[in-house]
Write an enzyme that holds these catalytic residues in place. Structure first.
Site, mmCIF file in Angstrom:
data_model
loop_
_atom_site.group_PDB
_atom_site.id
_atom_site.type_symbol
_atom_site.label_atom_id
_atom_site.label_comp_id
_atom_site.label_asym_id
_atom_site.label_seq_id
_atom_site.Cartn_x
_atom_site.Cartn_y
_atom_site.Cartn_z
ATOM 1 N N ASP A 63 0.822 -1.214 0.000
ATOM 2 C CA ASP A 63 0.000 0.000 0.000
ATOM 3 C C ASP A 63 0.856 1.265 0.000
ATOM 4 O OD1 ASP A 63 -1.897 -1.956 0.285
ATOM 5 O OD2 ASP A 63 -2.276 -1.560 2.405
ATOM 6 N N TYR A 108 -6.841 -11.458 8.798
ATOM 7 C CA TYR A 108 -5.650 -11.122 8.013
ATOM 8 C C TYR A 108 -4.425 -11.826 8.599
ATOM 9 C CZ TYR A 108 -2.221 -8.320 5.470
ATOM 10 O OH TYR A 108 -1.173 -7.917 4.660
#
Ligand code: GLA
Length: 396
Positions: free
Chosen positions: A180, A232
């Site tokens: 990201d 996650y």
């Protein structure tokens, strides 16, 4: 409603009594393909979007860092020299963990936080939170670039991406990869960032969306998710366990031709987690090749296959994401997939410009028919990465 650069600068003046030294901005990102491959040292192909976080920043003389935002009127301040102790004591919490975490991480990368001047930071953002578009990386990257400039640290953008990741991992507490921050710092207009997460080599890949008259439609399910809790980390742990059972340091070293052996060695769930990562790496390479040779109209099947793999093998999709993807496909999208870490957030669809309104209304209707929360849909444009903005100029 977000502030314009001028309003943000005015707000900074009313808080501190002086003008900011500058405004830095950084975008959120959409991942075109390459999901849950970054922390496995694999390949990703995200792009920066035209939704940005802006940070108005001014130096202060007393070694204190103070952060505030337009979306939350609280302000948090700490001496730079006390960041490490505050982090160890778990005292840096809430959204301020992103900017304060970055200042701490720059210290871990070699900036001397005991001698640097402090800073006042006001943050404003148009990146939706919780939609899987990396609003957190946008904050981290805007602040990292600002402090790197104002403190004359001389770090490269790749180093700043690593500092953002360190803040996210060790201050926010989300065990995320490097994708990201890399997209936010290294993105370019009408292009995607092809990143090898082992070597950190970056190649900018032209997408040619405008020429092909294609849009990327984001379909935000408004099902919120967090990577600091639950699924996650569990998926990441499965990947690590699978790599170790296969005798390699990361899944980057497992290829499609090793999958038969993996099936024999691993339990069914771990095998399917690994099959996702291994085939997804291959899909990223195939997407890059296809974009270069045939253009974006030819990548639809790869996006679709990525979604199926995330849904069935990695098991991180949710009914809302599946419905958005299926409906978009049925109403003219060339390809569609969930994007980001999963368990909520957004899906993307590659749609001919003229079909966008049809797809948007079909998705809205399909959600209403199932009794799901009304989704938010909007198109995004692959855009430039983090930059310093001219407060008085035309880039607002
Ligand atoms: C989140 C993380 C990234 C990446 C994606 C899944 O966005 O922040 O590092 O792991 O999930 O591809």
């Amino acid at each position: 409603m977000s502030d314009t650069l001028h309003q943000l600068s005015e707000r900074f003046m009313s808080l501190t009594g002086s003008k900011p030294d500058g405004v830095w901005s950084a975008p959120g990102r959409v991942n075109l393909i390459g999901e849950h491959t970054d922390y496995n040292e694999g390949f990703v192909l995200p792009f920066a979007i035209d939704r940005r976080t802006r940070a108005a920043v001014g130096l202060r003389a007393d070694g204190v860092i103070r952060v505030t935002s337009t979306f939350d009127n609280t302000s948090v301040e700490l001496p730079l020299s006390g960041l490490d102790a505050a982090r160890s004591a778990g005292e840096i919490v809430g959204w301020s963990a992103y900017p304060l975490g970055v200042a701490w991480a720059l210290g871990q990368h070699g900036a001397d936080l005991t001698t640097l001047p402090g800073a006042d930071i006001i943050i404003d953002s148009t990146v939706p939170v919780g939609a899987g578009l990396s609003s957190s990386a946008a904050i981290e990257s805007s602040v990292a670039l600002a402090l790197n400039d104002l403190w004359s640290l001389g770090f490269s953008r790749e180093q700043l991406a690593k500092a953002g990741q360190l803040a996210e991992n060790d201050v926010v507490g989300a065990p995320t990869g490097i994708m990201d921050q890399s997209a936010s710092l290294l993105g370019a207009t009408d292009s995607a960032v092809f990143l090898d997460c082992r070597s950190l080599d970056v190649t900018v890949i032209p997408l040619g969306l405008a020429h092909a008259e294609l849009s990327i439609l984001v379909m935000d399910t408004r099902v919120s998710h967090s990577h600091a809790t639950g699924g996650y980390a569990e998926r990441r742990a499965s990947c690590e366990a699978g790599a170790s059972a296969m005798g390699v340091s990361s899944l980057r070293d497992v290829s499609v031709s090793d999958l038969d052996r993996a099936r024999e060695l691993l339990d069914d769930v771990t095998f399917r987690r690994i099959r996702h990562v291994v085939t997804e790496n291959q899909r990223v390479l195939d997407t890059v090749r296809t974009l270069n040779e045939d253009g974006p109209l030819a990548i639809g099947a790869l996006l679709d296959a990525s979604h199926v793999s995330l849904r069935d093998d990695f098991e991180i999709s949710i009914p809302e994401l599946d419905l958005a993807v299926e409906t978009a496909r049925a109403h003219g999208a060339i390809g569609a997939r969930m994007t980001g870490g999963g368990f909520g957030g957004a899906a993307i669809a590659l749609v001919p410009h003229a079909r966008v309104p049809d797809v948007e209304s079909a998705v809205r209707d399909a959600f209403a028919a199932k009794g799901f929360t009304e989704p938010v849909t909007f198109t995004v444009t692959p855009s430039t990465g983090a930059e310093r903005n001219d407060i008085d100029g035309s880039r607002d």
